[in-house]
Design an enzyme around this catalytic site. Structure first.
Site, mmCIF file in Angstrom:
data_model
loop_
_atom_site.group_PDB
_atom_site.id
_atom_site.type_symbol
_atom_site.label_atom_id
_atom_site.label_comp_id
_atom_site.label_asym_id
_atom_site.label_seq_id
_atom_site.Cartn_x
_atom_site.Cartn_y
_atom_site.Cartn_z
ATOM 1 N N CYS B 115 0.820 -1.219 0.000
ATOM 2 C CA CYS B 115 0.000 0.000 0.000
ATOM 3 C C CYS B 115 0.851 1.265 0.000
ATOM 4 O O CYS B 115 0.304 2.376 -0.101
ATOM 5 C CB CYS B 115 -0.889 0.065 1.240
ATOM 6 S SG CYS B 115 -2.087 -1.237 1.349
ATOM 7 N N HIS B 133 -6.254 1.862 6.217
ATOM 8 C CA HIS B 133 -6.738 0.891 5.231
ATOM 9 C C HIS B 133 -7.245 -0.334 5.964
ATOM 10 O O HIS B 133 -6.516 -0.925 6.765
ATOM 11 C CB HIS B 133 -5.596 0.506 4.282
ATOM 12 C CG HIS B 133 -5.927 -0.661 3.400
ATOM 13 N ND1 HIS B 133 -7.107 -0.759 2.701
ATOM 14 C CD2 HIS B 133 -5.225 -1.794 3.091
ATOM 15 C CE1 HIS B 133 -7.119 -1.883 2.004
ATOM 16 N NE2 HIS B 133 -6.003 -2.537 2.229
ATOM 17 N N HIS B 135 -9.779 -4.126 5.739
ATOM 18 C CA HIS B 135 -10.475 -5.143 4.953
ATOM 19 C C HIS B 135 -11.890 -5.349 5.503
ATOM 20 O O HIS B 135 -12.418 -6.461 5.444
ATOM 21 C CB HIS B 135 -9.686 -6.454 4.970
ATOM 22 C CG HIS B 135 -8.445 -6.434 4.124
ATOM 23 N ND1 HIS B 135 -7.713 -7.557 3.851
ATOM 24 C CD2 HIS B 135 -7.827 -5.417 3.465
ATOM 25 C CE1 HIS B 135 -6.681 -7.232 3.077
ATOM 26 N NE2 HIS B 135 -6.721 -5.943 2.837
ATOM 27 N N GLU B 156 -28.027 10.616 10.659
ATOM 28 C CA GLU B 156 -27.298 11.568 11.488
ATOM 29 C C GLU B 156 -25.788 11.368 11.408
ATOM 30 O O GLU B 156 -25.019 12.334 11.380
ATOM 31 C CB GLU B 156 -27.760 11.439 12.948
ATOM 32 C CG GLU B 156 -27.050 12.345 13.935
ATOM 33 C CD GLU B 156 -27.475 13.821 13.821
ATOM 34 O OE1 GLU B 156 -28.422 14.127 13.070
ATOM 35 O OE2 GLU B 156 -26.846 14.661 14.482
ATOM 36 N N HIS B 218 -12.385 -5.852 -1.779
ATOM 37 C CA HIS B 218 -11.101 -5.713 -1.099
ATOM 38 C C HIS B 218 -11.234 -5.013 0.262
ATOM 39 O O HIS B 218 -10.993 -5.623 1.308
ATOM 40 C CB HIS B 218 -10.147 -4.952 -2.042
ATOM 41 C CG HIS B 218 -8.778 -4.682 -1.500
ATOM 42 N ND1 HIS B 218 -7.684 -4.490 -2.309
ATOM 43 C CD2 HIS B 218 -8.328 -4.551 -0.235
ATOM 44 C CE1 HIS B 218 -6.622 -4.274 -1.548
ATOM 45 N NE2 HIS B 218 -6.980 -4.304 -0.301
#
Lengths: 268, 268, 268, 268
Positions: B115, B133, B135, B156, B218
């Protein structure tokens, strides 16, 4: 001191959460309004319960809040707006005089919760000792499945909720019976939380015995004479809303009569 | 020292998780780049949050990751690839110079996260201070239920997400309003995470105000000006994706107008 | 002492829960009936398990309860009514003489659990060593999906439940086999828990081998010769009720034969 | 010593779980085979992970188990049968010589796990370093929804699972790609776990590259070259089974091609 720091190094997962304490021991001065060794002091209870509610997914992001009236001084302790609820500390607390409604304490860097007028209304008009506000998904889903009033009937857990009636002999609140229906009014959400005040006050008139109001697509407000009671009411209502959503998914109306579920599903 | 070891023996469940510390006190030398008593230091925060995210089921196996820019030095701290996120320690961290993009520190035995280029793109092109990040299954399911854009409206919790507009007076980000729709773009997954870079950069152009991108089948990337903000955004978006999946299961479109749900279900 | 208080200040989330201890060290006197260093003493086990069950959502609000017979004295230890189960402490405990059924200890400010006669019936007529009562939503939903008896068959986990048969050689209880069906009777709920006694006694006659009774729209009672066994039975049954609800949602009858699920769903 | 006991009194919820330690410090003698300060020693890791798996609902009641091969001695460490997994301690461990298959240590009061022959088969025929067995409901439900093989495709998380192929240059296992399908064979359950041995050995022949076998209506076995790898594989597979069940509930085949979900549902 060595022991404490050494200990914390062993538990990296705790470091982040205890940052407040770190600051406190270094720089902050003692404030009698918010610092107390009594675990039942409102400032301590609000921090402890916000952490617990965060773990329950009731205060995701910075949502939700708690306000407690100090039983001796009558001051209102209010969690601030925008703070990560699982990391709250006594120093973050707003404190308001219960009579004058003037702030006794305004924490730097925080804004007052937009719920403040709603909390004050519950203190004043419902004689509440504490109010809990959550963004529980069970409340949001219930508000989508029900129209004006959330209803569930004939479940043991509703006995945890007061009926609004008072026992003439003991003066104590009489709880709902297993054969009763729990009704919780649902009001429409507004752009800003403080705009909910009119609907809330109207609800006080229309449902004088309710201890909770669901706000559609938003969450729920629950109050009680003490924080212990408000916590129990909130847990029981959340359990019942969760159960109602599951019953709807199975095709069973949450307020159907005992044994009427056989009309809606093929019982085994 | 005796106290510490004695204490650990009492809690067998903690032993496994604290193995890093054990090694540290015995063999490792102090590295100013990653070792700090400040719980807000990026290396400490990444370890603490990875543990928390693992418990949330967002970093199952070795999935997911976090990167934080050091607010003073501008260096990027990046969780490595393939490490069990709940057991991460400062010594596992990659550190990259924010200007030259050269590694200031490469931990032995780990590979850089695939990443990394995506994180760097968010730092550079979105002025991010941190990227998360996960999953999350809510992201994966949302990416199956929605086509090009995840949409949810009139809840809200969307008020926790910035609208992209800035208040001209205060210079602060204006959040979405309750009456708005939250849009999160969905990009297609690739064989390798670094191949997502073109789609990500395209998304920056097409959705200049988004603070998140869902990757189909992903997971999700969420960023913010600080790790505190990124964490709040990520929690709020995950809450909203979870709610959207539940609404789909009940037959209610997550982006339907207020009170339009009655078109799709028989309200009680 | 300094160490302890200093330590607690670091963990505001713990303060609330340990209030009992705080009081204890300051004001309370030692009572041999309820205070013991032995973690297996009934008063300690009830507190520990109530906390654990609360975290499992089995004792929401103040619901549910546990009673354990002291293995040496034969006294019954019973959690009180209306207490927040996650905060229970030994001082909250009722203790009843196992023979005379007279209270050996009545805690101030609490009422005896309305379940007390049911617990006593299990001690006396089932030779139970411990009884667990929960408001598990899996039990409530199972009671809506099944008519007179909850049934699940051919799942490995049912092997944790005794068949009621005894091995003539070892004298030990023989568990259910994988090829058996687990049957748990369901009785109708009443206005007050103590009114369940007649149905419970009737169930003892009709299902002499059951170790559990589901109460419709209420919860479940599970018992065993020891608290360790009762805990294992309760966990296994709750797992099986949860699985049964999920199977019903997928259209698979929980008591269908092996490979018969293909009749009800299109297997992949 | 005073500190430790005093500390425990503050946390009644911990007392029950630490009973083993209490006994240990008082009465037990040191056994080099099972007692080690190294948190990575198999006896310590098994206890820590059983606790963690219990909290994940993978070892409800006394179900499930873990076995680890000691990396130096080659001895097999095996959790016993019938023990509450969250309370396991090193003293409960069976230890078997890796070559002679004779027990080096048999704990009093416990029976060997019925899984022992299955664990040994994985050590011998799959060159496993560790095996994890759970009663995960995701595995049981997957075994009801799939016939001979569990299949899921095109999900990022499958990249955590080895393909069975080895990189000729590095000698390392090549993981599945995002575009692959994960296949996990499903075998039929038997009355006793040791009777699963023939099916397991057959599966080794038919699916030489699998790192897991689902047992229908029972649970799953997952193995890897080390306990760290086996843990990661087990978490990733459980995540994928959970996702597959949710996809089935939404009407999406878990092994459908990318973008084929639009055939099965109306995408928004």
């Amino acid at each position: 001191m060595y022991v404490k720091l050494d200990f914390l190094k062993n538990f990296p997962q705790f470091i982040y959460r205890t940052r407040s304490t770190y600051k406190y021991t270094k720089k902050m001065s003692y404030e009698p309004l918010i610092h107390s060794d009594d675990p039942k002091h409102p400032a301590n209870v609000i921090c402890a319960l916000c952490k617990q509610f965060y773990d329950n997914n009731w205060c995701t992001g910075t949502g939700g809040g708690i306000s407690i009236k100090h039983q001796t001084t009558g001051a209102y302790y209010i969690a601030p707006s925008g703070v990560q609820k699982e990391q709250m500390k006594p120093e973050d607390m707003f404190v308001m005089d219960g009579k004058s409604k003037e702030y006794l304490r305004i924490p730097k860097q925080f804004k007052p919760s937009a719920c403040t007028p709603l909390f004050v209304a519950c203190f004043q008009h419902r004689n509440a000792g504490a109010i809990i506000h959550t963004h529980s998904q069970n409340a949001v889903l219930s508000s989508l499945l029900f129209d004006k009033v959330f209803k569930i009937a004939n479940i043991e857990q509703i006995k945890a909720i007061p009926s609004g009636k008072v026992d003439p002999e003991t003066g104590k609140l009489i709880p709902l019976s297993f054969f009763d229906t729990l009704n919780i009014p649902i009001i429409e959400n507004k752009a800003h939380e403080d705009q909910l005040i009119d609907s809330l006050l109207q609800t006080f008139e229309d449902y004088p015995h309710t201890c909770a109001v669901i706000v559609r697509r938003h969450g729920i407000f629950v109050w009680g004479p003490t924080i212990e009671k408000a916590k129990v009411f909130n847990e029981a209502i959340d359990y019942l809303m969760e159960l109602a959503v599951k019953m709807c998914q199975l095709g069973i109306p949450p307020d159907c009569g005992i044994d009427e579920e056989a009309k809606f599903i093929a019982k085994r």
